[in-house]
Scaffold this active site. Structure first.
Site, PDB file in Angstrom:
ATOM      1  NE  ARG A  21      -1.359   1.667   5.638  1.00 44.91           N
ATOM      2  CZ  ARG A  21      -0.670   2.791   5.858  1.00 44.91           C
ATOM      3  NH1 ARG A  21      -1.092   3.963   5.428  1.00 44.91           N
ATOM      4  NH2 ARG A  21       0.464   2.749   6.531  1.00 44.91           N
ATOM      5  N   GLY A  22      -2.514   2.090   9.326  1.00 48.17           N
ATOM      6  CA  GLY A  22      -1.458   2.819  10.031  1.00 48.17           C
ATOM      7  C   GLY A  22      -1.874   2.942  11.494  1.00 48.17           C
ATOM      8  CB  ALA A  23      -0.023   2.218  14.621  1.00 46.41           C
ATOM      9  NE  ARG A  40      -4.683  -4.428   9.631  1.00 45.96           N
ATOM     10  CZ  ARG A  40      -3.692  -3.765   9.018  1.00 45.96           C
ATOM     11  NH1 ARG A  40      -3.770  -2.453   8.857  1.00 45.96           N
ATOM     12  NH2 ARG A  40      -2.632  -4.408   8.582  1.00 45.96           N
ATOM     13  CD  GLN A  55       0.881  -1.289   3.011  1.00 47.47           C
ATOM     14  OE1 GLN A  55       1.636  -1.890   2.230  1.00 47.47           O
ATOM     15  NE2 GLN A  55       0.157  -1.930   3.905  1.00 47.47           N
ATOM     16  CG  ASP A  67       1.781  -1.479  13.038  1.00 51.82           C
ATOM     17  OD1 ASP A  67       2.743  -1.373  12.248  1.00 51.82           O
ATOM     18  OD2 ASP A  67       0.624  -1.104  12.756  1.00 51.82           O
ATOM     19  CG  ASN A  83       6.785  -0.751  11.141  1.00 53.18           C
ATOM     20  OD1 ASN A  83       5.701  -0.191  11.314  1.00 53.18           O
ATOM     21  ND2 ASN A  83       7.588  -0.402  10.157  1.00 53.18           N
ATOM     22  CE  LYS A  84       2.391  -3.516   6.503  1.00 55.72           C
ATOM     23  NZ  LYS A  84       1.262  -4.490   6.570  1.00 55.72           N
TER      24      LYS A  84
END
Ligand code: MRU
Length: 333
Positions: free
Chosen positions: A44-46, A85, A188, A229, A239-240
């Site tokens: 995960r994570g861009a 995603r 996270q 992201d 973003n998150k």
């Protein structure tokens, strides 16, 4: 150890669902396994998703040769990786970069995918130094920083973006402490960012997401630094979920809200935040407890995984090549 790597024809990832209890490596040998790992946030994570996208095309080339896929099957499998995603543009970017080498054969695709991995560490270190220069110039002495989700080495191939800035500041003796948002529902912040900061010996405290804005309002933070992201052409930043309230609180408190991200996160084809697809994840991530037993009580839930911070709240976007100031009217693309 890189968060995501390529070994003997397999994608090797640090399983982020197992952290912080166990550091477990997983070998992914099929497109199916990779898509599942992306959806479950094993990887995960861009920036890490960008690497996964490029390596996904390399995996598809190998599988196509072994299983005799025709072109239509190959295209469909690559499309599945690209769509695993929706919000982080890096995933599509990684897929497209590797696909552009397809005419040169599997070897050329693999070489491009490996280049995507190699570039990540250098880009993140450059982001870290530039972000540290910016924040060091904006504040006298060691900083109290605030971050959300995980934009560290675990979200990239290595080093980290927002945490890369924290690391560069720490190396200069300029970090007093870091407030880490817990980051519901998948934690996270408390599982991954706090673990990384602990490994790095950087002082930190986890707060629940609901405490974040008031921690800033109480004057306990000098600057907010987060990852992204997708950054739209006008400077809106996805973003998150939970990032936007931090930006509002930072603006109200008059402290910098800094976004640290590679150029591959800037999407010139997305004019503004309204056009960014916000991933909606399963309700049980909200009503259940990650890794724990189901609570037995499952009210209806809405689980958007990202939010959009409008450009006018973004003090600076720091990439490996430049600083853009959306709040001052500068556009990333
Ligand atoms: O759902 P996740 O954990 O993939 O969300 C990650 C984030 O929102 C990060 O802040 C972003 O991808 C930047 S990572 C350097």
């Amino acid at each position: 150890v890189r968060t995501i790597d390529w070994r003997d024809g397999a994608v090797v990832v640090v399983d982020q669902t197992a952290l912080p209890h166990a550091v477990r490596l997983l070998e992914l040998r099929t497109v199916d396994a990779l898509v599942d790992a992306i959806r479950r946030l094993v990887v995960r994570g861009a920036p890490a998703l960008g690497a996964a996208g490029a390596l996904g095309v390399a995996l598809a080339c190998t599988q196509a040769a072994e299983e005799g896929w025709d072109d239509a099957r190959f295209d469909a499998e690559v499309a599945r990786v690209r769509a695993a995603r929706p919000t982080a543009v890096n995933l599509a970017h990684g897929v497209d970069r590797a696909l552009a080498a397809q005419a040169g054969g599997a070897g050329a695709v693999e070489a491009v995918a490996l280049a995507v991995l190699d570039e990540d560490g250098a880009a993140n270190r450059a982001i870290g130094e530039r972000g540290a220069d910016l924040l060091a110039a904006a504040h006298d002495g060691p900083l109290r920083l605030h971050t959300h989700c995980n934009a560290g080495a675990l979200a990239c191939v290595e080093w980290g973006t927002a945490l890369g800035v924290v690391r560069s500041l720490h190396a200069r003796g300029l970090v007093r402490s870091v407030v880490v948002d817990e980051t519901r529902p998948l934690l996270q912040g408390s599982r991954l960012t706090a673990w990384e900061l602990d490994q790095l010996g950087i002082e930190h405290r986890v707060v629940v997401d609901g405490a974040a804005a008031s921690v800033i309002a109480r004057g306990l933070v000098d600057a907010v630094v987060v990852g992204a992201d997708r950054i739209a052409a006008n400077g809106d930043v996805a973003n998150k979920v939970g990032t936007y309230p931090l930006a509002l609180a930072a603006a109200r408190a008059g402290i910098p809200f800094v976004v640290a991200a590679p150029e591959s996160t800037v999407d010139p084809h997305t004019p503004s935040g309204d056009a960014i697809a916000i991933e909606e994840r399963p309700e049980d991530e909200v009503t259940g407890w990650p890794g724990g037993a189901p609570s037995g009580w499952a009210p209806p839930a809405f689980n958007p995984a990202f939010d959009v911070t409008p450009a006018d709240l973004v003090t600076a976007v720091v990439t490996e090549t430049r600083v853009i100031r959306p709040a001052a009217g500068e556009r990333p693309a």
